[in-house]
Write a protein that holds these residues in place. Sequence first.
Motif, PDB file in Angstrom:
ATOM      1  N   LYS A  29       1.273   8.624   2.008  1.00  0.00           N
ATOM      2  CA  LYS A  29       1.154   7.264   1.473  1.00  0.00           C
ATOM      3  C   LYS A  29      -0.262   6.715   1.617  1.00  0.00           C
ATOM      4  O   LYS A  29      -0.864   6.242   0.636  1.00  0.00           O
ATOM      5  N   SER A  30      -0.810   6.779   2.823  1.00  0.00           N
ATOM      6  CA  SER A  30      -2.158   6.254   3.050  1.00  0.00           C
ATOM      7  C   SER A  30      -3.203   7.042   2.261  1.00  0.00           C
ATOM      8  O   SER A  30      -4.142   6.459   1.713  1.00  0.00           O
ATOM      9  N   VAL A  31      -3.022   8.361   2.225  1.00  0.00           N
ATOM     10  CA  VAL A  31      -3.958   9.212   1.471  1.00  0.00           C
ATOM     11  C   VAL A  31      -3.972   8.831  -0.007  1.00  0.00           C
ATOM     12  O   VAL A  31      -5.036   8.713  -0.624  1.00  0.00           O
ATOM     13  N   LEU A  32      -2.794   8.601  -0.555  1.00  0.00           N
ATOM     14  CA  LEU A  32      -2.694   8.246  -1.979  1.00  0.00           C
ATOM     15  C   LEU A  32      -3.343   6.894  -2.272  1.00  0.00           C
ATOM     16  O   LEU A  32      -4.007   6.735  -3.305  1.00  0.00           O
ATOM     17  N   ILE A  33      -3.149   5.938  -1.375  1.00  0.00           N
ATOM     18  CA  ILE A  33      -3.742   4.613  -1.581  1.00  0.00           C
ATOM     19  C   ILE A  33      -5.264   4.721  -1.601  1.00  0.00           C
ATOM     20  O   ILE A  33      -5.925   4.203  -2.513  1.00  0.00           O
ATOM     21  N   TRP A  34      -5.832   5.406  -0.609  1.00  0.00           N
ATOM     22  CA  TRP A  34      -7.287   5.522  -0.527  1.00  0.00           C
ATOM     23  C   TRP A  34      -7.858   6.394  -1.636  1.00  0.00           C
ATOM     24  O   TRP A  34      -8.929   6.093  -2.185  1.00  0.00           O
ATOM     25  N   TYR A  35      -7.150   7.461  -1.978  1.00  0.00           N
ATOM     26  CA  TYR A  35      -7.613   8.330  -3.068  1.00  0.00           C
ATOM     27  C   TYR A  35      -7.672   7.574  -4.392  1.00  0.00           C
ATOM     28  O   TYR A  35      -8.671   7.640  -5.127  1.00  0.00           O
ATOM     29  N   ASN A  36      -6.604   6.857  -4.714  1.00  0.00           N
ATOM     30  CA  ASN A  36      -6.568   6.118  -5.977  1.00  0.00           C
ATOM     31  C   ASN A  36      -7.573   4.962  -5.991  1.00  0.00           C
ATOM     32  O   ASN A  36      -8.149   4.654  -7.042  1.00  0.00           O
ATOM     33  N   LEU A  37      -7.794   4.349  -4.830  1.00  0.00           N
ATOM     34  CA  LEU A  37      -8.824   3.314  -4.748  1.00  0.00           C
ATOM     35  C   LEU A  37     -10.199   3.920  -5.031  1.00  0.00           C
ATOM     36  O   LEU A  37     -11.014   3.329  -5.766  1.00  0.00           O
ATOM     37  N   PHE A  38     -10.465   5.085  -4.457  1.00  0.00           N
ATOM     38  CA  PHE A  38     -11.730   5.786  -4.726  1.00  0.00           C
ATOM     39  C   PHE A  38     -11.884   6.070  -6.211  1.00  0.00           C
ATOM     40  O   PHE A  38     -12.956   5.857  -6.795  1.00  0.00           O
ATOM     41  N   GLN A  39     -10.796   6.541  -6.849  1.00  0.00           N
ATOM     42  CA  GLN A  39     -10.869   6.875  -8.275  1.00  0.00           C
ATOM     43  C   GLN A  39     -11.106   5.624  -9.131  1.00  0.00           C
ATOM     44  O   GLN A  39     -11.809   5.693 -10.146  1.00  0.00           O
ATOM     45  N   VAL A  40     -10.538   4.507  -8.737  1.00  0.00           N
ATOM     46  CA  VAL A  40     -10.778   3.253  -9.458  1.00  0.00           C
ATOM     47  C   VAL A  40     -12.255   2.876  -9.375  1.00  0.00           C
ATOM     48  O   VAL A  40     -12.900   2.550 -10.393  1.00  0.00           O
ATOM     49  N   ILE A  41     -12.816   2.940  -8.166  1.00  0.00           N
ATOM     50  CA  ILE A  41     -14.226   2.584  -7.970  1.00  0.00           C
ATOM     51  C   ILE A  41     -15.142   3.560  -8.707  1.00  0.00           C
ATOM     52  O   ILE A  41     -16.109   3.154  -9.374  1.00  0.00           O
ATOM     53  N   PHE A  42     -14.839   4.846  -8.595  1.00  0.00           N
ATOM     54  CA  PHE A  42     -15.629   5.887  -9.272  1.00  0.00           C
ATOM     55  C   PHE A  42     -15.582   5.685 -10.793  1.00  0.00           C
ATOM     56  O   PHE A  42     -16.607   5.756 -11.479  1.00  0.00           O
ATOM     57  N   SER A  43     -14.409   5.405 -11.328  1.00  0.00           N
ATOM     58  CA  SER A  43     -14.256   5.183 -12.767  1.00  0.00           C
ATOM     59  C   SER A  43     -15.006   3.930 -13.223  1.00  0.00           C
ATOM     60  O   SER A  43     -15.607   3.908 -14.309  1.00  0.00           O
ATOM     61  N   CYS A  44     -14.976   2.887 -12.395  1.00  0.00           N
ATOM     62  CA  CYS A  44     -15.722   1.656 -12.714  1.00  0.00           C
ATOM     63  C   CYS A  44     -17.220   1.947 -12.782  1.00  0.00           C
ATOM     64  O   CYS A  44     -17.919   1.463 -13.692  1.00  0.00           O
ATOM     65  N   TRP A  45     -17.701   2.735 -11.836  1.00  0.00           N
ATOM     66  CA  TRP A  45     -19.128   3.084 -11.824  1.00  0.00           C
ATOM     67  C   TRP A  45     -19.500   3.912 -13.061  1.00  0.00           C
ATOM     68  O   TRP A  45     -20.528   3.651 -13.709  1.00  0.00           O
ATOM     69  N   LEU A  46     -18.674   4.885 -13.403  1.00  0.00           N
ATOM     70  CA  LEU A  46     -18.939   5.715 -14.578  1.00  0.00           C
ATOM     71  C   LEU A  46     -18.896   4.887 -15.866  1.00  0.00           C
ATOM     72  O   LEU A  46     -19.725   5.082 -16.772  1.00  0.00           O
ATOM     73  N   PHE A  47     -17.939   3.975 -15.946  1.00  0.00           N
ATOM     74  CA  PHE A  47     -17.850   3.103 -17.122  1.00  0.00           C
ATOM     75  C   PHE A  47     -19.105   2.239 -17.233  1.00  0.00           C
ATOM     76  O   PHE A  47     -19.663   2.064 -18.319  1.00  0.00           O
TER      77      PHE A  47
END
Length: 316
Positions: free
Chosen positions: A69-87
């Motif tokens: 659960k915790s891994v998924l929350i942090w992983y998806n948060l990272f992907q959101v931030i990474f995607s925002c930066w790429l956009f």
Amino acid sequence: MIVAVKMEVLNRVVAAYNDLMDNKSDQRVKDWFLMSSPLPTLAICLTYVFIVKVAGPKFMENRKPYELKSVLIWYNLFQVIFSCWLFNESIVSGWFHSYSFRCQPVDYSDNPLALRTARGCWWYYFSKFTEFFDTFFFVLRKKFDHVSKLHVIHHGIMPMSVWFGVKFTPGGHSTFFGMLNTFVHIIMYAYYMLAALGPQVQKFLWWKKYLTALQMIQFVLVFLHAFQLLFVDCDYPRAFVWWIGMHAVLFYYLFSDFYKQAYIKKSKKEKAKVKVEADGIKAETKETKLSLLNGFSNGSALSDVRQRMAGAVASQ
């Protein structure tokens, strides 16, 4: 004679490959990590498929699913931030201000903005590897039904596809796909992050199917944006028009098939099941009423009632 012909064909293929890599590719990126040859990327993609379809399920065969659960929350948060930066990088590169949606050639110069765009393309390529963890987590949680044909093909092909884009056209017209894709991923990973928070949040996430619809719209836009170059004069490689356009066609077909299976057909089955159950209840109720009425009409039901009353009086 046959051996000589084969060697001649092989030599020509090798020469054409070397010419393509040395003279036709973007020389600015040739020394970047994983950019010298397509073989390492291909090996990583094949390893990914082997892990999620063979080694992973075998490893989890006699193990309980991991919670994560915790891994998924942090992983998806990272992907959101990474995607925002790429956009943001795609916008800085020129989309919605200096880039043309009609025709945008690649800037192969050492201009700082052109180099920043090329680096953004490489980071987008790298993001396709971080997305492998979507599938790894499905396997570790034993959600094997999520490791579908669509999921594996999509994740397994993308790094290889984007590698060619970075190697030959890191910028210009082709980055429209990356710009759209990172925007979709911001929404998608935000959804997954919220879903990982648990049932108290999941009950509000009614919009999952619209994510698939958004991805399908994305591929239609990419298809139209790419193939328009077949009808205009634009200094952009035609090979990549077909490369990007046909990827959009493939992924649109895969996602639309998933949408039909997951939502349209599933909805029809659920409605049919409810109707069958309702019809069964009605039939059972009707049968009970007919049986009761029939019992009173032939006196058997009344006789049963009298017998029960007599038995009760006798017991007193």
